[in-house]
Scaffold this active site. Structure first.
Site, PDB file in Angstrom:
ATOM      1  N   ASN A 186      -2.603 -10.680  17.207  1.00 33.09           N
ATOM      2  CA  ASN A 186      -1.613 -10.586  16.137  1.00 33.09           C
ATOM      3  C   ASN A 186      -0.473  -9.672  16.594  1.00 33.09           C
ATOM      4  O   ASN A 186      -0.474  -9.188  17.731  1.00 33.09           O
ATOM      5  CB  ASN A 186      -2.256 -10.148  14.816  1.00 33.09           C
ATOM      6  N   ASN A 236       0.824  -1.213   0.000  1.00 33.12           N
ATOM      7  CA  ASN A 236       0.000   0.000   0.000  1.00 33.12           C
ATOM      8  C   ASN A 236       0.856   1.261   0.000  1.00 33.12           C
ATOM      9  O   ASN A 236       0.403   2.317  -0.403  1.00 33.12           O
ATOM     10  CB  ASN A 236      -0.914  -0.004   1.235  1.00 33.12           C
ATOM     11  N   ASP A 239       1.767   6.944   0.195  1.00 34.41           N
ATOM     12  CA  ASP A 239       0.714   6.068  -0.328  1.00 34.41           C
ATOM     13  C   ASP A 239       0.853   5.850  -1.833  1.00 34.41           C
ATOM     14  O   ASP A 239       0.830   6.799  -2.621  1.00 34.41           O
ATOM     15  CB  ASP A 239      -0.647   6.712  -0.015  1.00 34.41           C
ATOM     16  N   ASP A 266      -0.954  -6.594   3.606  1.00 38.34           N
ATOM     17  CA  ASP A 266      -0.918  -5.598   4.676  1.00 38.34           C
ATOM     18  C   ASP A 266      -1.753  -4.381   4.280  1.00 38.34           C
ATOM     19  O   ASP A 266      -1.747  -3.958   3.119  1.00 38.34           O
ATOM     20  CB  ASP A 266       0.547  -5.174   4.902  1.00 38.34           C
ATOM     21  N   ARG A 301      -0.247 -12.418   2.870  1.00 38.49           N
ATOM     22  CA  ARG A 301      -1.066 -11.527   3.696  1.00 38.49           C
ATOM     23  C   ARG A 301      -0.935 -10.165   3.037  1.00 38.49           C
ATOM     24  O   ARG A 301       0.188  -9.698   2.814  1.00 38.49           O
ATOM     25  CB  ARG A 301      -0.521 -11.455   5.121  1.00 38.49           C
ATOM     26  N   GLU A 327      -5.557  -7.902   5.103  1.00 39.51           N
ATOM     27  CA  GLU A 327      -5.700  -7.293   6.420  1.00 39.51           C
ATOM     28  C   GLU A 327      -6.736  -6.173   6.338  1.00 39.51           C
ATOM     29  O   GLU A 327      -6.421  -5.027   6.030  1.00 39.51           O
ATOM     30  CB  GLU A 327      -4.364  -6.720   6.932  1.00 39.51           C
ATOM     31  N   ARG A 349      -4.766 -19.010  12.582  1.00 38.23           N
ATOM     32  CA  ARG A 349      -3.364 -18.609  12.653  1.00 38.23           C
ATOM     33  C   ARG A 349      -2.953 -18.511  14.118  1.00 38.23           C
ATOM     34  O   ARG A 349      -3.590 -17.823  14.911  1.00 38.23           O
ATOM     35  CB  ARG A 349      -3.166 -17.255  11.975  1.00 38.23           C
ATOM     36  N   HIS A 397      -6.730  -0.077   3.135  1.00 41.26           N
ATOM     37  CA  HIS A 397      -6.258   1.206   2.598  1.00 41.26           C
ATOM     38  C   HIS A 397      -6.011   1.138   1.101  1.00 41.26           C
ATOM     39  O   HIS A 397      -5.393   2.026   0.524  1.00 41.26           O
ATOM     40  CB  HIS A 397      -5.015   1.651   3.368  1.00 41.26           C
TER      41      HIS A 397
HETATM   42  C1  QV4 Z   1       3.911   9.062  13.121  1.00 41.19           C
HETATM   43  C2  QV4 Z   1       2.503   9.577  13.393  1.00 41.19           C
HETATM   44  C3  QV4 Z   1       1.906  10.205  12.155  1.00 41.19           C
HETATM   45  C4  QV4 Z   1       2.837  11.301  11.733  1.00 41.19           C
HETATM   46  C5  QV4 Z   1       4.247  10.754  11.506  1.00 41.19           C
HETATM   47  C6  QV4 Z   1       5.204  11.879  11.197  1.00 41.19           C
HETATM   48  O1  QV4 Z   1       1.675   8.500  13.828  1.00 41.19           O
HETATM   49  O2  QV4 Z   1       0.609  10.685  12.402  1.00 41.19           O
HETATM   50  O3  QV4 Z   1       2.340  11.846  10.537  1.00 41.19           O
HETATM   51  O4  QV4 Z   1       4.730  10.070  12.655  1.00 41.19           O
HETATM   52  O5  QV4 Z   1       6.407  11.354  10.734  1.00 41.19           O
HETATM   53  C7  QV4 Z   1       5.287   4.057  12.471  1.00 41.19           C
HETATM   54  C8  QV4 Z   1       5.136   4.808  13.754  1.00 41.19           C
HETATM   55  C9  QV4 Z   1       4.199   6.004  13.584  1.00 41.19           C
HETATM   56  C10 QV4 Z   1       4.755   6.902  12.482  1.00 41.19           C
HETATM   57  C11 QV4 Z   1       4.881   6.045  11.219  1.00 41.19           C
HETATM   58  C12 QV4 Z   1       5.490   6.801  10.064  1.00 41.19           C
HETATM   59  O6  QV4 Z   1       4.633   3.965  14.770  1.00 41.19           O
HETATM   60  O7  QV4 Z   1       4.124   6.700  14.794  1.00 41.19           O
HETATM   61  O8  QV4 Z   1       3.830   7.938  12.214  1.00 41.19           O
HETATM   62  O9  QV4 Z   1       5.723   4.904  11.464  1.00 41.19           O
HETATM   63  O10 QV4 Z   1       6.760   7.233  10.375  1.00 41.19           O
HETATM   64  C13 QV4 Z   1       3.159  -0.681  11.744  1.00 41.19           C
HETATM   65  C14 QV4 Z   1       2.982  -0.001  13.091  1.00 41.19           C
HETATM   66  C15 QV4 Z   1       2.897   1.488  12.942  1.00 41.19           C
HETATM   67  C16 QV4 Z   1       4.093   2.000  12.167  1.00 41.19           C
HETATM   68  C17 QV4 Z   1       4.046   1.336  10.808  1.00 41.19           C
HETATM   69  C18 QV4 Z   1       5.165   1.794   9.876  1.00 41.19           C
HETATM   70  O11 QV4 Z   1       1.815  -0.512  13.695  1.00 41.19           O
HETATM   71  O12 QV4 Z   1       2.897   2.087  14.236  1.00 41.19           O
HETATM   72  O13 QV4 Z   1       4.067   3.407  12.060  1.00 41.19           O
HETATM   73  O14 QV4 Z   1       4.193  -0.078  10.990  1.00 41.19           O
HETATM   74  O15 QV4 Z   1       6.397   1.598  10.454  1.00 41.19           O
HETATM   75  C19 QV4 Z   1      -4.656   0.561  11.138  1.00 41.19           C
HETATM   76  C20 QV4 Z   1      -4.568   0.038   9.720  1.00 41.19           C
HETATM   77  C21 QV4 Z   1      -3.886  -1.320   9.636  1.00 41.19           C
HETATM   78  C22 QV4 Z   1      -2.568  -1.338  10.417  1.00 41.19           C
HETATM   79  C23 QV4 Z   1      -2.861  -0.887  11.836  1.00 41.19           C
HETATM   80  C24 QV4 Z   1      -1.609  -0.826  12.688  1.00 41.19           C
HETATM   81  O16 QV4 Z   1      -5.855  -0.059   9.144  1.00 41.19           O
HETATM   82  O17 QV4 Z   1      -3.646  -1.611   8.287  1.00 41.19           O
HETATM   83  O18 QV4 Z   1      -3.441   0.407  11.833  1.00 41.19           O
HETATM   84  N1  QV4 Z   1      -1.918  -2.641  10.374  1.00 41.19           N
HETATM   85  C25 QV4 Z   1      -0.859  -2.962   9.389  1.00 41.19           C
HETATM   86  C26 QV4 Z   1       0.273  -3.733  10.004  1.00 41.19           C
HETATM   87  C27 QV4 Z   1       1.050  -2.832  10.934  1.00 41.19           C
HETATM   88  C28 QV4 Z   1       1.697  -1.734  10.143  1.00 41.19           C
HETATM   89  C29 QV4 Z   1       0.905  -1.265   9.024  1.00 41.19           C
HETATM   90  C30 QV4 Z   1      -0.315  -1.791   8.694  1.00 41.19           C
HETATM   91  C31 QV4 Z   1       1.510  -0.286   8.118  1.00 41.19           C
HETATM   92  O19 QV4 Z   1      -0.207  -4.874  10.652  1.00 41.19           O
HETATM   93  O20 QV4 Z   1       2.027  -3.552  11.668  1.00 41.19           O
HETATM   94  O21 QV4 Z   1       1.959  -0.623  11.020  1.00 41.19           O
HETATM   95  O22 QV4 Z   1       2.244  -1.059   7.169  1.00 41.19           O
HETATM   96  O23 QV4 Z   1      -5.677  -0.116  11.848  1.00 41.19           O
HETATM   97 CA    CA Z   2      -3.711   3.608  -0.001  1.00 44.39          CA
END
Ligand code: QV4
Ligand code: CA
Length: 511
Positions: free
Chosen positions: A313, A115, A182, A212, A210, A248, A352, A216
């Site tokens: 998870n 994504n 994105d 991810d 999976r 997901e 899982r 989105h």
């Molecule tokens: C932060 C702020 C933003 C801000 C930004 C500024 O949150 O608002 O704009 O800083 O730079 C990490 C950090 C997060 C940071 C982001 C970008 O934790 O604080 O933004 O990086 O720098 C995982 C983690 C996230 C992590 C992300 C990328 O959970 O915390 O973000 O990896 O490293 C929703 C979605 C669902 C998602 C779920 C967690 O619908 O799709 O949230 N789940 C999947 C994965 C998950 C992963 C992602 C998606 C993204 O299972 O592990 O997020 O690939 O429900």
């Molecule tokens: Ca998207």
């Protein structure tokens, strides 16, 4: 008529809803943040002998290296390129793992992060797991290559460029999820780059993906990518097999979209499952196990053959993503084992099992401020999964999938595969039992008083080993024995203070 039936049976088995596990293997395990070399060994020494069907691996493509000052697990969800090069290992190690696991009948499912790329504020340089250059500000990822027009910046209408409201489908799909750049998935070029990456993995022998952050992405964009995918590698899979797809999609019912929009592409993760099961087993909100009698679709879950289910998870075990406080994890081991046991005994969904590492949990204001802590490591290098003499794991790997109660319930699910949900019993409170045809039976006591009841098991008469308190070894039981009469009835007694207040018996645990 016969050919039609055969064709539709094949259609189902070969299609994107099937995990392509070997016959009689019915679960996968997520070996979160494991190295490829350790997964290859685990397939051979443990997963195949114990009937695990497959492994979900952490994203294998190159990601950003975050040092702030230590490396979080979530850096792997910020792609820099599609080179197979991460903390888990390089391309050769990945190939070796897939080959060795497939050779012992254990499938590999890749966590595909398609994504987005890294966060918009990630700067530029070569701080990536393979040293590939990137420039987040200019949206340049030359190793793929992607450049500015491959991203959705123009399309997203919010002031911040990020998702501001989950009630607006356009924002959820076209704006940045937590600032992650994105991708413009309607572009033929972007679709083909992603398909190229996934086809490389299919060529190596993976069995599925999976997807991810599928929520989105527009379902139609996902479909266009999937339409470009090759069939699975015929070294291990029948001609014409399509990759297994599970998306997901977090749909807890409150947003203006439904996970059924994604059914055409494959299965979806059913997040209500773990949230509700945790609530019931914790006995929160007036829930009790007796209510589990109609567990499944009546709880407004997606249809069983579209569901990928799990108790926790990698996100919600540490407060990320969805689920909230009710989610059970290895930290609440006693309740967790019951929840996983219930899941594996119940026919709903494809299951899982989670396999985690320990981290220094530290709560402030109710949330774990160490939710970022990465896998066990030496200066950032992921530690080996060592195996102790008692078969548990060392180096802070939890290996829930090796806990006797969980491993034996994975076997239980294999033994009862295809059998109906039968012989439900409950005491109107938190003592419940059910069977799976004439192949297996399980009894839970989650009340604050003991259980002692004679129940219809549906099983043939004989002496059975309980596979929760012990094993059947060399023709005898190391744990509790259950005597089933020729009428199928058996007496069960479970103290509310038992180490594990549940009992499970099945056709293969009979003496
Ligand atoms: C932060 C702020 C933003 C801000 C930004 C500024 O949150 O608002 O704009 O800083 O730079 C990490 C950090 C997060 C940071 C982001 C970008 O934790 O604080 O933004 O990086 O720098 C995982 C983690 C996230 C992590 C992300 C990328 O959970 O915390 O973000 O990896 O490293 C929703 C979605 C669902 C998602 C779920 C967690 O619908 O799709 O949230 N789940 C999947 C994965 C998950 C992963 C992602 C998606 C993204 O299972 O592990 O997020 O690939 O429900
Ligand atoms: Ca998207």
């Amino acid at each position: 008529m016969k050919t039609l039936l055969l064709l539709s049976a094949i259609g189902f088995c070969w299609a994107q809803y099937s995990p392509h596990t070997e016959a009689g293997r019915t679960s996968m395990v997520h070996l979160f943040e494991w190295r490829w070399v350790d997964i290859a060994l685990e397939c051979e020494r443990y997963l195949a002998p114990n009937g695990y069907g497959g492994v979900q691996v952490s994203p294998p493509n190159e990601n950003i290296v975050v040092t702030s000052p230590f490396r979080p697990w979530w850096e792997r969800y910020q792609p820099i390129s599609y080179k197979l090069c991460t903390r888990s290992g390089n391309e050769d190690e990945f190939k070796d793992m897939v080959t060795r696991c497939n050779n012992v009948g254990v499938r590999i499912y890749v966590d595909a992060v398609i994504n987005h790329m890294c966060g918009s504020g990630a700067g530029s340089g070569t701080s990536s797991t393979c040293g590939s250059y990137f420039n987040a500000e200019n949206r340049e990822f030359p190793e793929v290559p992607y450049s500015a027009w491959d991203f959705n910046d123009g399309k997203c209408k919010t002031g911040s460029g990020g998702i501001e409201s989950y009630n607006d489908a356009y924002q959820v799909k076209d704006c940045r999820l937590v600032s992650l750049l994105d991708l413009a998935l309607e572009k033929e070029y972007v679709r083909s780059k992603i398909a190229e990456y996934m086809n490389r993995l299919i060529g190596i022998g993976v069995a599925g993906f999976r997807l991810d952050a599928a929520k989105h992405m527009w379902p139609g964009d996902i479909k266009a990518i999937l339409d470009k995918l090759n069939n699975l590698n015929t070294n291990w899979f029948p001609e014409g097999s399509k990759p297994f797809i599970y998306q997901e999609v977090i749909d807890l019912g409150s947003e203006p979209f439904k996970s059924n929009e994604y059914f055409g592409n494959g299965r979806v993760t059913e997040f209500k499952y773990g949230t509700k099961l945790g609530t019931v087993i914790r006995k929160w909100s007036g829930e009790k196990m007796a209510y589990l009698k109609n567990w499944g679709e009546p709880w407004s879950f997606v249809p069983s053959d579209r569901a990928l289910v799990f108790v926790d998870n990698h996100d919600n075990q540490r407060g990320h993503g969805a689920g909230g406080a009710s989610i059970l994890t290895f930290w609440d081991a006693r309740l967790y084992k019951m929840a996983v046991g219930f899941m594996l005994a119940h026919p709903y969904g494809f299951t899982r099992v989670m396999s985690s590492y320990r981290w220094p949990r530290y709560f402030e204001d109710g949330s774990d401020i160490n939710d970022w802590v990465g896998p066990p490591n030496d200066n950032g290098v992921i530690k080996e999964v060592t195996i102790n003499p008692d078969t548990t794991c060392g180096n802070d790997w939890v290996c829930e999938h090796r806990w006797r109660q969980i491993r034996n319930m994975v076997i239980f699910r294999n033994v009862v595969d295809g059998q109906d949900f039968t012989n439900w019993w409950d005491n109107g409170s938190n003592q419940v039992a059910f069977g799976r045809g004439n192949r297996g039976f399980i009894v839970f006591n989650n009340d604050d008083w003991s259980l002692s009841s004679t129940l219809q098991t549906g099983l043939p008469g004989g002496t059975y080993c309980d596979v929760i308190s012990g094993d059947k070894i060399n023709g005898s039981c190391t744990g509790i024995k259950i005597y089933v009469g020729n009428d199928g009835y058996a007496y069960f007694s479970i103290s509310n203070s038992a180490e594990d207040p549940f009992i499970a018996i099945h056709a293969d645990s009979k003496l």
